[in-house]
Design a protein around this motif. Structure first.
Motif, PDB file in Angstrom:
ATOM      1  N   ASP A  19      -0.612   0.355  -2.320  1.00 11.37           N
ATOM      2  CA  ASP A  19      -0.599  -0.962  -2.959  1.00 11.37           C
ATOM      3  C   ASP A  19      -0.426  -2.061  -1.913  1.00 11.37           C
ATOM      4  O   ASP A  19      -1.098  -3.097  -1.957  1.00 11.37           O
ATOM      5  N   PHE A  20       0.482  -1.816  -0.979  1.00 11.99           N
ATOM      6  CA  PHE A  20       0.738  -2.793   0.082  1.00 11.99           C
ATOM      7  C   PHE A  20      -0.528  -3.034   0.910  1.00 11.99           C
ATOM      8  O   PHE A  20      -0.892  -4.190   1.190  1.00 11.99           O
ATOM      9  N   LEU A  21      -1.207  -1.969   1.280  1.00  6.38           N
ATOM     10  CA  LEU A  21      -2.415  -2.104   2.092  1.00  6.38           C
ATOM     11  C   LEU A  21      -3.542  -2.779   1.316  1.00  6.38           C
ATOM     12  O   LEU A  21      -4.353  -3.503   1.898  1.00  6.38           O
ATOM     13  N   ARG A  22      -3.593  -2.553   0.004  1.00  6.85           N
ATOM     14  CA  ARG A  22      -4.576  -3.272  -0.811  1.00  6.85           C
ATOM     15  C   ARG A  22      -4.297  -4.776  -0.776  1.00  6.85           C
ATOM     16  O   ARG A  22      -5.208  -5.602  -0.748  1.00  6.85           O
ATOM     17  N   GLY A  23      -3.011  -5.133  -0.760  1.00  4.95           N
ATOM     18  CA  GLY A  23      -2.654  -6.546  -0.634  1.00  4.95           C
ATOM     19  C   GLY A  23      -3.098  -7.126   0.694  1.00  4.95           C
ATOM     20  O   GLY A  23      -3.626  -8.240   0.753  1.00  4.95           O
ATOM     21  N   ILE A  24      -2.905  -6.377   1.762  1.00  7.45           N
ATOM     22  CA  ILE A  24      -3.320  -6.835   3.084  1.00  7.45           C
ATOM     23  C   ILE A  24      -4.841  -6.987   3.134  1.00  7.45           C
ATOM     24  O   ILE A  24      -5.372  -7.938   3.708  1.00  7.45           O
TER      25      ILE A  24
END
Length: 318
Positions: free
Chosen positions: A239-244
């Motif tokens: 999820d975090f990497l999708r945000g990035i």
């Protein structure tokens, strides 16, 4: 078997996303929403949800440092949260005291040069929380490798109002001229120490709103925003990497827009503006699809055409 397969798929997806990330935002701000709903779904108390959410917070800090983020701001307790049941808030305050002191003493914080700061109306919090904030800030004040902002008793609108009131007082009593008011004048009254412009806001829990969070530093910088469904305790590295990735796509779109505007202006601007437009095109040309990229010789021809129509003083020749 199904659980093992799911974990394997998640691991592969996370690896794919990690390879796609090529540049990190400088400042990420997170609205950690869904702790209480997560706890209710499990039949637990709200405090249990907050405690599990703290584990996610620690992981996110590590993920930020892994990819090169320099500042992380966590929306931990808003001014509106004071209206929640007293018993729930008291339990949350106890958890804040525990974790602030624990974090301020953690080896990983000191090894990585993490500076902990509180943003908001901290004076409204119970004395034990204020003491824990002071302890964490004092223990990490000298560090500058990474900044961790904890937004406590925070309200973006009230922060802006207080800053404007301070400027108005200086105009009335200290002789500050209205024409002397700058962006820095406001920023210096928002917080005790500088806060970087926000590049990316992440909100968990399914709501698609930014809840008055860092309006000066986020809205003014046109920050990218990533909304996702998982509750904060469930927020994963994928999820975090999708945000990035959302931030990176936002940056790419911005660069393409700047380059296209500059190309459109090249044939219809004055000489000083032409130099600036050409500079923008050269900086962002690679962000355009190959079919839209201008030939370097065309740029030189455009500049020469403008130059031929001007005399040495920059005025149009007769």
């Amino acid at each position: 078997m199904k659980r093992w397969l799911r974990q394997r798929v998640d691991a592969v997806y996370e690896e794919v996303l990690s390879r796609e990330v090529s540049g990190a935002p400088t400042h990420v701000a997170v609205i950690q929403d869904g702790n209480r709903r997560y706890a209710r779904r499990k039949g637990d108390d709200a405090t249990d949800g907050h405690r599990e959410g703290v584990q996610t917070t620690e992981q996110v800090l590590e993920w930020c440092q892994e990819i090169g983020v320099e500042e992380l701001t966590l929306y931990t307790f808003s001014t509106e949260n004071f209206d929640r049941p007293e018993a729930e808030n008291e339990a949350l305050f106890d958890l804040l005291c525990e974790k602030l002191r624990e974090f301020a003493d953690a080896d990983r914080v000191h090894d990585n040069g993490v500076q902990i700061r509180a943003l908001g109306e901290v004076e409204r919090l119970p004395e034990r929380v204020r003491d824990a904030v002071e302890y964490a800030e004092r223990r990490t004040r000298s560090y500058d490798q990474f900044v961790l902002n904890i937004a406590l008793a925070y309200g973006g609108r009230s922060q802006l109002l207080e800053a404007v009131q301070g400027v108005a007082t200086d105009v009335e009593r200290a002789g500050l001229e209205p024409g002397e008011i700058t962006v820095e004048t406001i920023e210096n009254r928002l917080y005790d120490r500088p806060v970087r412009d926000v590049d990316l806001i992440i909100r968990t829990g399914g709501d698609e709103r930014t809840s008055n969070f860092l309006p000066w530093h986020a809205n003014g910088n046109e920050a990218a925003v990533f909304f996702c469904a998982p509750y904060w305790p469930e927020f994963s590295k994928a999820d975090f990497l999708r945000g990035i990735r959302t931030y990176e796509h936002r940056e790419e779109s911005w660069r393409r827009t700047r380059a296209r505007r500059a190309i459109a202006l090249l044939g219809a601007v004055s000489d000083p503006e032409l130099v600036e437009a050409k500079s923008v095109v050269e900086r962002f040309r690679d962000s355009l699809p190959s079919g839209e990229q201008p030939d370097p010789e065309e740029l030189e021809t455009t500049e020469s055409t403008h130059a031929d129509g001007l005399d040495s003083s920059g005025q149009a020749a007769d």
